[in-house]
Design an enzyme around this catalytic site. Structure first.
Site, PDB file in Angstrom:
ATOM      1  N   SER A 147       0.791  -1.153  -0.069  1.00 21.66           N
ATOM      2  CA  SER A 147       0.147   0.014  -0.068  1.00 21.66           C
ATOM      3  C   SER A 147       0.806   1.137  -0.103  1.00 21.66           C
ATOM      4  CB  SER A 147      -0.888   0.077   1.245  1.00 21.66           C
ATOM      5  OG  SER A 147      -1.309   1.303   1.243  1.00 21.66           O
TER       6      SER A 147
ATOM      7  N   HIS B 125      -1.408  -1.344  -4.310  1.00 19.90           N
ATOM      8  CA  HIS B 125      -2.556  -1.044  -3.566  1.00 19.90           C
ATOM      9  C   HIS B 125      -2.501   0.481  -3.351  1.00 19.90           C
ATOM     10  CE1 HIS B 125      -5.911  -2.195  -0.896  1.00 19.90           C
ATOM     11  NE2 HIS B 125      -5.522  -1.207   0.027  1.00 19.90           N
TER      12      HIS B 125
ATOM     13  N   ASP C  28      -4.704   3.576  -1.599  1.00 23.28           N
ATOM     14  CA  ASP C  28      -5.823   3.838  -0.635  1.00 23.28           C
ATOM     15  C   ASP C  28      -6.329   5.234  -0.962  1.00 23.28           C
ATOM     16  OD1 ASP C  28      -5.910   1.611   1.109  1.00 23.28           O
ATOM     17  OD2 ASP C  28      -3.822   1.831   1.538  1.00 23.28           O
TER      18      ASP C  28
ATOM     19  N   MET D 243      -8.941   7.875   0.077  1.00 28.57           N
ATOM     20  CA  MET D 243      -9.847   8.284   1.558  1.00 28.57           C
ATOM     21  C   MET D 243     -10.206   9.751   1.268  1.00 28.57           C
ATOM     22  SD  MET D 243      -7.139   7.102   4.301  1.00 28.57           S
ATOM     23  CE  MET D 243      -6.454   5.401   4.532  1.00 28.57           C
TER      24      MET D 243
ATOM     25  N   HIS E 136      -8.466   1.083  -3.853  1.00 27.38           N
ATOM     26  CA  HIS E 136      -9.099   0.827  -2.891  1.00 27.38           C
ATOM     27  C   HIS E 136     -10.072   2.161  -2.364  1.00 27.38           C
ATOM     28  CE1 HIS E 136      -9.391  -0.404   2.121  1.00 27.38           C
ATOM     29  NE2 HIS E 136     -10.512   0.010   1.422  1.00 27.38           N
TER      30      HIS E 136
ATOM     31  N   MET F 255     -12.118   4.077  -0.177  1.00 27.68           N
ATOM     32  CA  MET F 255     -12.721   4.642   1.104  1.00 27.68           C
ATOM     33  C   MET F 255     -13.333   5.829   1.105  1.00 27.68           C
ATOM     34  SD  MET F 255      -9.582   3.200   3.196  1.00 27.68           S
ATOM     35  CE  MET F 255      -8.362   3.011   1.873  1.00 27.68           C
TER      36      MET F 255
ATOM     37  N   MET G 260     -11.365  -6.270   5.411  1.00 30.88           N
ATOM     38  CA  MET G 260     -10.622  -5.421   6.140  1.00 30.88           C
ATOM     39  C   MET G 260     -10.140  -5.937   7.560  1.00 30.88           C
ATOM     40  SD  MET G 260     -10.049  -2.719   4.259  1.00 30.88           S
ATOM     41  CE  MET G 260      -9.224  -1.660   5.615  1.00 30.88           C
TER      42      MET G 260
ATOM     43  N   ASP H  47      -6.688  -6.615   4.190  1.00 27.22           N
ATOM     44  CA  ASP H  47      -5.797  -5.489   4.425  1.00 27.22           C
ATOM     45  C   ASP H  47      -6.042  -4.747   5.768  1.00 27.22           C
ATOM     46  OD1 ASP H  47      -4.948  -2.815   3.778  1.00 27.22           O
ATOM     47  OD2 ASP H  47      -6.810  -2.188   2.673  1.00 27.22           O
TER      48      ASP H  47
HETATM   49  C1  DX5 Z   1      -6.397   1.138   5.737  1.00 27.57           C
HETATM   50  C2  DX5 Z   1      -5.484   1.201   4.515  1.00 27.57           C
HETATM   51  C3  DX5 Z   1      -4.590   0.011   4.522  1.00 27.57           C
HETATM   52  C4  DX5 Z   1      -3.424   0.452   4.872  1.00 27.57           C
HETATM   53  C5  DX5 Z   1      -2.442  -0.782   5.293  1.00 27.57           C
HETATM   54  O1  DX5 Z   1      -7.420   1.980   6.093  1.00 27.57           O
HETATM   55  O2  DX5 Z   1      -6.794   0.500   3.628  1.00 27.57           O
HETATM   56  O3  DX5 Z   1      -4.472  -0.527   2.922  1.00 27.57           O
HETATM   57  O4  DX5 Z   1      -2.653   1.275   3.867  1.00 27.57           O
HETATM   58  O5  DX5 Z   1      -1.497  -0.096   6.045  1.00 27.57           O
HETATM   59  P1  DX5 Z   1      -0.628  -1.255   7.055  1.00 27.57           P
HETATM   60  O6  DX5 Z   1      -0.398  -2.392   6.405  1.00 27.57           O
HETATM   61  O7  DX5 Z   1       0.220  -0.204   7.531  1.00 27.57           O
HETATM   62  O8  DX5 Z   1      -1.702  -1.464   8.022  1.00 27.57           O
HETATM   63 ZN    ZN Z   2      -6.291  -0.405   1.579  1.00 31.62          ZN
END
Ligand code: DX5
Ligand code: ZN
Length: 212
Positions: A7, A32, A34, A36, A65, A67, A136, A172
């Protein structure tokens, strides 16, 4: 075959192109990303412009991903930016089935995500539209959180629901060398790892260990 999806939330944001190329060279199977929005989760990370910006730095699939609340509003945006996978949260829309249809219609692989507190009961009704299920193992919003062990049971249950279908099962959050063998054994075949890969002095070795 286990795939590792580092990620980029844990990468150096001031040097993202090089970070993506580096993690690719270290053996990442997917990247990956993320996204947000500050509404579905409290944090704001990056949007479609980041996906577009990193696209030339790797040939590996971009696993995006979302969010994001009401992800149906931005499927075209992320498909145009170069996403290979778009995963949307069950909790973020009253119409997960329709969003999966929208993603597939754009020729992008469609994924459905379940938060740690969400039961995967609805999954059987969406399997025909699903290329990946993401479970998750932390509450989404931040990297570097502790792994929630109850996800292991959920992985086993979802593995049974998937059966022989060609659907990836991704986990994840808080994935590291200690819990990766348990996740693989439970039936996960894509492991996301942020801090445990990016903070490692030897990222290639960290990826090899997670893959088992
Ligand atoms: C959390 C994200 C993850 C995060 C994982 O909201 O969706 O993808 O980046 O990071 P680690 O592996 O550090 O938990
Ligand atoms: Zn993620």
């Amino acid at each position: 075959m286990i795939k590792i999806a580092p990620s980029i939330l844990s990468a150096d944001f001031a040097d993202m192109g090089r970070e993506v190329a580096d993690i690719d060279a270290c053996g990442a199977d997917m990247i990956h990303c993320d996204v947000m929005d500050g509404t579905f989760v409290p944090n704001i990370s990056f949007g479609a412009q980041m996906i577009r910006a990193i696209r030339p730095h790797t040939k590996k699939p971009l696993d995006v991903h979302l969010m994001v609340q009401a992800p149906e509003r931005c499927i075209d945006l992320f498909a145009d930016a170069g996403a290979d996978f778009l995963t949307v949260h069950m909790e973020a829309t009253p119409h997960p089935h329709r969003v999966l249809q929208m993603i597939r219609k754009r020729g992008v692989k469609a994924g459905i995500v379940f938060n740690p507190g969400t039961a995967p009961d609805a999954l059987p009704y969406m399997l025909d539209l699903t290329d990946m299920v993401l479970l998750m193992s932390v509450n989404p919003g931040y990297g570097g959180q502790a792994f929630i062990p109850s996800v292991l049971e959920k992985v086993r249950a979802v593995r049974k629901m998937i059966g022989e279908r060609d659907i990836l099962l991704e986990v994840d959050g808080g994935v590291n060398a200690q819990n990766a063998p348990l996740l693989r054994e439970a039936g996960a075949n894509v492991l996301v790892a942020g801090s445990s890969v990016f903070a490692s002095a030897d990222r290639a070795e960290a990826i090899r260990i997670l893959r088992g």
